[in-house]
Design an enzyme around this catalytic site. Structure first.
Site, PDB file in Angstrom:
ATOM      1  N   ARG A 100       0.941  -1.237  -0.055  1.00  0.00           N
ATOM      2  CA  ARG A 100      -0.154  -0.213  -0.113  1.00  0.00           C
ATOM      3  C   ARG A 100       0.800   1.302  -0.038  1.00  0.00           C
ATOM      4  NH1 ARG A 100      -3.871  -3.173  -1.947  1.00  0.00           N
ATOM      5  NH2 ARG A 100      -4.326  -4.791  -0.444  1.00  0.00           N
ATOM      6  N   LYS A 123       0.772  -8.786  13.863  1.00  0.00           N
ATOM      7  CA  LYS A 123      -0.411  -9.164  13.250  1.00  0.00           C
ATOM      8  C   LYS A 123      -0.582 -10.665  13.386  1.00  0.00           C
ATOM      9  CE  LYS A 123      -2.543  -8.992   8.671  1.00  0.00           C
ATOM     10  NZ  LYS A 123      -2.494  -8.484   7.365  1.00  0.00           N
ATOM     11  N   GLU A 140      -5.921 -12.507   8.200  1.00  0.00           N
ATOM     12  CA  GLU A 140      -5.595 -12.651   6.811  1.00  0.00           C
ATOM     13  C   GLU A 140      -4.378 -13.502   6.258  1.00  0.00           C
ATOM     14  OE1 GLU A 140      -4.799  -8.360   5.528  1.00  0.00           O
ATOM     15  OE2 GLU A 140      -6.974  -8.277   5.215  1.00  0.00           O
ATOM     16  N   ARG A 161      -2.194  -6.567  17.141  1.00  0.00           N
ATOM     17  CA  ARG A 161      -3.209  -5.542  16.298  1.00  0.00           C
ATOM     18  C   ARG A 161      -4.482  -6.372  16.656  1.00  0.00           C
ATOM     19  NH1 ARG A 161      -2.161  -5.507  10.856  1.00  0.00           N
ATOM     20  NH2 ARG A 161      -2.782  -3.530  10.334  1.00  0.00           N
ATOM     21  N   LYS A 208      -7.542  -0.357  14.519  1.00  0.00           N
ATOM     22  CA  LYS A 208      -7.856   0.678  13.582  1.00  0.00           C
ATOM     23  C   LYS A 208      -8.850   1.434  13.610  1.00  0.00           C
ATOM     24  CE  LYS A 208      -5.976  -2.246   9.776  1.00  0.00           C
ATOM     25  NZ  LYS A 208      -6.124  -2.710   8.203  1.00  0.00           N
ATOM     26  N   ASP A 251     -11.895  -1.249   7.548  1.00  0.00           N
ATOM     27  CA  ASP A 251     -10.696  -1.316   6.980  1.00  0.00           C
ATOM     28  C   ASP A 251     -10.281   0.066   6.256  1.00  0.00           C
ATOM     29  OD1 ASP A 251      -7.903  -2.120   6.398  1.00  0.00           O
ATOM     30  OD2 ASP A 251      -8.435  -2.977   4.456  1.00  0.00           O
ATOM     31  N   GLU A 292      -4.771   4.156   1.007  1.00  0.00           N
ATOM     32  CA  GLU A 292      -5.166   2.923   0.324  1.00  0.00           C
ATOM     33  C   GLU A 292      -6.609   2.993  -0.413  1.00  0.00           C
ATOM     34  OE1 GLU A 292      -4.884  -0.575   2.682  1.00  0.00           O
ATOM     35  OE2 GLU A 292      -5.771  -1.808   1.322  1.00  0.00           O
ATOM     36  N   HIS A 348     -16.093   0.081   1.145  1.00  0.00           N
ATOM     37  CA  HIS A 348     -15.380  -1.284   0.562  1.00  0.00           C
ATOM     38  C   HIS A 348     -15.899  -1.714  -0.815  1.00  0.00           C
ATOM     39  CE1 HIS A 348     -12.288  -4.358   0.737  1.00  0.00           C
ATOM     40  NE2 HIS A 348     -12.163  -4.048   1.971  1.00  0.00           N
ATOM     41  N   TRP A 392     -14.528 -10.499   0.945  1.00  0.00           N
ATOM     42  CA  TRP A 392     -13.604  -9.944   0.144  1.00  0.00           C
ATOM     43  C   TRP A 392     -14.289  -9.227  -1.092  1.00  0.00           C
ATOM     44  CZ3 TRP A 392      -9.387 -14.111  -0.538  1.00  0.00           C
ATOM     45  CH2 TRP A 392      -8.560 -14.089   0.618  1.00  0.00           C
TER      46      TRP A 392
HETATM   47  C1  BDP Z   1      -5.476  -3.735   4.736  1.00  0.00           C
HETATM   48  C2  BDP Z   1      -4.555  -3.872   3.453  1.00  0.00           C
HETATM   49  C3  BDP Z   1      -3.549  -4.880   3.800  1.00  0.00           C
HETATM   50  C4  BDP Z   1      -3.057  -5.028   4.994  1.00  0.00           C
HETATM   51  C5  BDP Z   1      -4.128  -5.180   6.101  1.00  0.00           C
HETATM   52  C6  BDP Z   1      -3.526  -5.032   7.484  1.00  0.00           C
HETATM   53  O1  BDP Z   1      -5.166  -3.843   2.350  1.00  0.00           O
HETATM   54  O2  BDP Z   1      -2.688  -4.942   2.736  1.00  0.00           O
HETATM   55  O3  BDP Z   1      -1.928  -6.100   5.307  1.00  0.00           O
HETATM   56  O4  BDP Z   1      -4.848  -4.166   5.704  1.00  0.00           O
HETATM   57  O5  BDP Z   1      -3.767  -3.830   8.238  1.00  0.00           O
HETATM   58  O6  BDP Z   1      -5.757  -2.384   4.761  1.00  0.00           O
HETATM   59  O7  BDP Z   1      -2.976  -5.977   7.909  1.00  0.00           O
END
Ligand code: BDP
Length: 714
Positions: free
Chosen positions: A181, A300, A304, A337, A373, A378, A406, A534, A556
């Site tokens: 990003r 993290k 994901e 996180r 966050k 996101d 982003e 999104h 997604w």
């Molecule tokens: C999202 C992004 C991704 C990041 C993820 C994160 O698309 O690339 O790895 O968050 O915060 O915003 O871990």
């Protein structure tokens, strides 16, 4: 002859001063120290005839050098250097160097400062005093902000200390030089040539960050590679730490949960396995040997696809506490996180972090912060504040903002993030009644935490202008200023930034600030109005793709978020839907339960409503959506007009970049508007409101656009 030669040399020197030291390519950020007009130069000179400082620590040397460079550039005259304050001096002092200071340093902590115009034995002096050298450096940057923005330099009586302890950048930089990003070129960390080659950019990075009070930096991506914990990479990180130390900036690392397995063949990464704990302890000891003031780890985990303690049926707290024990003897911390959601969890993605973390409140070690966050999905153009803020009173919650854009136009769109940061910090959680703002959660005052933090995902790269565009620099700047003092306004910050970045001339500052202040709302309008979220293109998140519905994981897909059908649009998060609103304090949840009492800006985030739902303006939801798309596009056209009118007041290079980028933004705002309308119309079959232009192309044309090489996507 000698006199003639002297005249010639003076004339040459004057000419060189009149010319900018280098092209205005944005490299100097807000530390340009542009030559002031005659009257102002005289004023600055009168208050900076000399720099008086008794010590020569690396930090005070940096402070003094910054002042010398700035004063020379702004006034053409170098200040004298002295040990004791003389008439018109800037006096840099700490209790160590000057025991009986005429100003109290109480409550300024180790990073705050006082600036005061004093009378020192009948002589006017500006005292910049602090408990530590770092505090003095921050005070020096404050004084330079005053000098650059045309503020009064006499009768100063300023006291300032940061409200939040850890004010960090998070670099999502990979060891191969790419940036997740990142829209400003490759990573500024030249991992390959470190630690042997340490280019001047690292020092300029530290200066820029110190000037806005940032005191830490996480060097590598949260999607971490284990390699960053090997001896060669620790040495590279140590080289950077050495450069940043005089500027009060500590280094931190993101770590990969399975590093003990990947690097040393351990059979497990179970946090309760003694061998695993011993591995991390030894690793922490290694790091602290190389970097004695190392800050700690960012993690993290179970997010994901990243491994984590849940792979071993342990909790996030088990994982965080094991790492926390490893860094604790060295004074380090762990930032864990809360950005988690699972592919096998059918519940609303917006609810999942809360469900995982809320029950763990009170279980984290005292050197752990949970990093949350700003919103529950996101980094969208607009999100309601994350429901975890206010819901974990026993745990220090660290804010995570995204400075890199982003989802807000990446490098080219002018969308100043100050208002987004401000909106989140000012949001009321109602956790302990009215006035329990997110800022008070983050600064620790609501629940009495001493360990506090805020992080911004950096927008920095090797581009000459650092951030991919001149105006993106303002987001970095605003993040730092708000991290120091969350009560500042986005507007006052924009004002300072514009004055320093371009010129303090009100004919420039005024219109630039107006442009900036409405720009984020404009992006919301042309991308995701009325609480949509999104709906961006898959993977790269560049451009509109609200039609996407075929990706492996439901959350997604953009259709998951807008849920548009023939009858209506929006995500029902009330009791009849996912009931995400129940994660907020009851006083707030009650209001969000009813569309009539939900802020219109968040309407479709919380409610699925019929296309003919009446908005406050009286128009239907569909017409209101279309009007907002149009309003967003029109705002960009306004910014183009404003910017064009500023041509005489801006240097050609930065003028041209912004002009070109605004043209891109206008084209893309139109694309967002048209593609969104074409798609939603294909679902609701409603006519456009009177006066609204049909999309330029049919829906298939928008669907056919493809961007395999869009930047920032790994
Ligand atoms: C999202 C992004 C991704 C990041 C993820 C994160 O698309 O690339 O790895 O968050 O915060 O915003 O871990």
């Amino acid at each position: 002859m000698i006199a003639r030669l002297f005249c010639y040399m003076t004339a040459m020197a004057m000419m060189m001063l009149a010319l900018p030291a280098r092209a205005e390519d944005g490299y100097d950020l807000w530390l340009r120290y542009a030559p002031a007009d005659q009257a102002r130069a005289a004023d600055i000179s009168a208050h900076a005839r000399a720099i008086a400082s008794r010590t020569n620590s690396p930090t005070l040397r940096a402070a003094s050098q910054e002042l010398q460079r700035a004063i020379m550039r702004m006034t053409g005259t170098a200040p004298a250097l002295a040990e004791t304050p003389t008439a018109g001096a800037l006096w840099l002092a700490t209790p160590d160097t000057a025991p009986a200071l005429p100003v109290s340093l109480k409550a300024l902590g180790t990073e705050g400062y006082a600036i005061r115009s004093i009378d020192q034995g009948g002589q006017p002096v500006t005292l910049i005093a602090a408990n530590s050298d770092i505090g003095v450096l921050h005070g020096v940057f404050h004084w330079l902000r005053l000098a650059q923005t045309g503020a009064a330099l006499d009768r100063l009586d300023i006291r300032s200390a940061p409200r939040i302890g850890l004010r960090l950048l998070n670099h999502w930089d990979n060891l191969n030089g790419t940036v997740e990003r990142g829209y400003a070129g490759m990573s500024i960390w030249d991992w390959w040539r470190l630690p042997d080659y340490k280019g001047p950019r690292y020092t300029d990075y530290a200066r820029a960050n110190a000037s806005i009070g940032i005191n830490g930096t996480v060097l590598n991506n949260v999607n971490a590679k284990a390699d960053s914990l090997t001896a060669p990479y620790i040495a590279k990180a140590a080289a950077l730490a050495d450069i940043f130390r005089p500027y009060g900036i500590r280094v931190y690392l993101s770590v990969k949960w399975t590093a003990p397995m990947e690097l040393d063949g351990l059979e497990t990464a179970d946090p309760l396995d003694p061998q695993v704990a011993a591995w991390w302890k030894a690793k922490a000891d290694d790091i602290y040997r190389a970097i004695p003031d190392f800050g700690g780890f960012l993690v993290k985990a179970n997010s994901e696809g990243q491994p984590g303690p849940q792979d071993y049926d342990r909790t996030h707290a088990d994982g965080a506490n094991m790492l926390a024990a490893a860094v604790k003897p060295h004074g380090g911390i762990v930032m864990w996180r809360a950005f988690v959601y699972a592919h096998d969890n059918p519940d609303d993605r917006a609810k999942q972090a809360f469900a995982d973390f809320k029950p763990l409140d009170g279980q984290f070690a005292d050197n752990v912060l949970v990093q949350v966050k700003n919103g529950a999905i996101d980094f969208q153009p607009r999100e309601p504040f994350h429901p975890l803020f206010g819901a974990m009173p026993k745990t220090p919650l660290m804010m995570e903002f995204q400075i890199t854009k982003e989802y807000l136009g990446q490098s080219t769109h002018l969308t100043y993030l100050g208002p987004l940061f401000e909106e989140t910090l000012d949001a009321d959680t109602y956790a302990k009644g009215k006035g329990s703002t997110v800022a008070k959660v983050v600064d620790g005052s609501l629940d009495g935490h001493r360990l506090t933090g805020i992080a911004g995902v950096a927008n920095i790269g090797v581009d000459r202008d650092w951030s991919g565009s001149i105006f993106n620099q303002a987001d970095w700047y605003a993040f730092g200023r708000l991290a120091w003092d969350p009560d500042l306004t986005a507007e006052s910050i924009a004002r300072e930034w514009a004055a320093m970045t371009f010129s303090p001339d009100p004919r420039l500052v005024q219109p630039v600030v107006v442009m900036m202040m409405g720009s984020r709302e404009a992006a919301v309008d042309y991308m995701t109005p009325l609480g949509l979220a999104h709906v961006m293109g898959t993977g790269h998140h560049y451009g509109p793709a609200p039609w996407v519905s075929d990706l492996a994981r439901p959350e997604w897909n953009p259709v998951y978020y807008h849920k548009a059908d023939a009858r209506g649009i929006g995500f029902d998060r009330t009791r009849s839907g996912s009931n995400a609103i129940a994660q907020y304090a009851p006083a707030l949840a009650r209001r969000l339960a009813d569309p009539a009492t939900t802020p219109e800006s968040e309407l479709l985030w919380f409610h699925h409503l019929p296309w003919d739902y009446r908005l406050k303006s009286g128009e239907t939801l569909w017409n209101g959506l279309v009007h907002r798309y149009d309003r967003g596009v029109a705002y960009v056209a306004d910014m183009q007009r404003t910017w064009n009118s500023l041509r005489p007041l801006v240097d050609p290079e930065r003028f041209a970049q912004t002009q070109a980028f605004l043209a891109i933004q206008h084209r893309e705002a139109q694309w967002w508007r048209d593609a969104s309308i074409a798609y939603f119309q294909s679902i609701n079959h409603l006519p456009l409101p009177a006066g609204a232009a049909p999309p330029a192309h049919d829906l298939d044309w928008y669907k056919a656009q493809s961007f395999p090489y869009a930047p920032g996507h790994n």
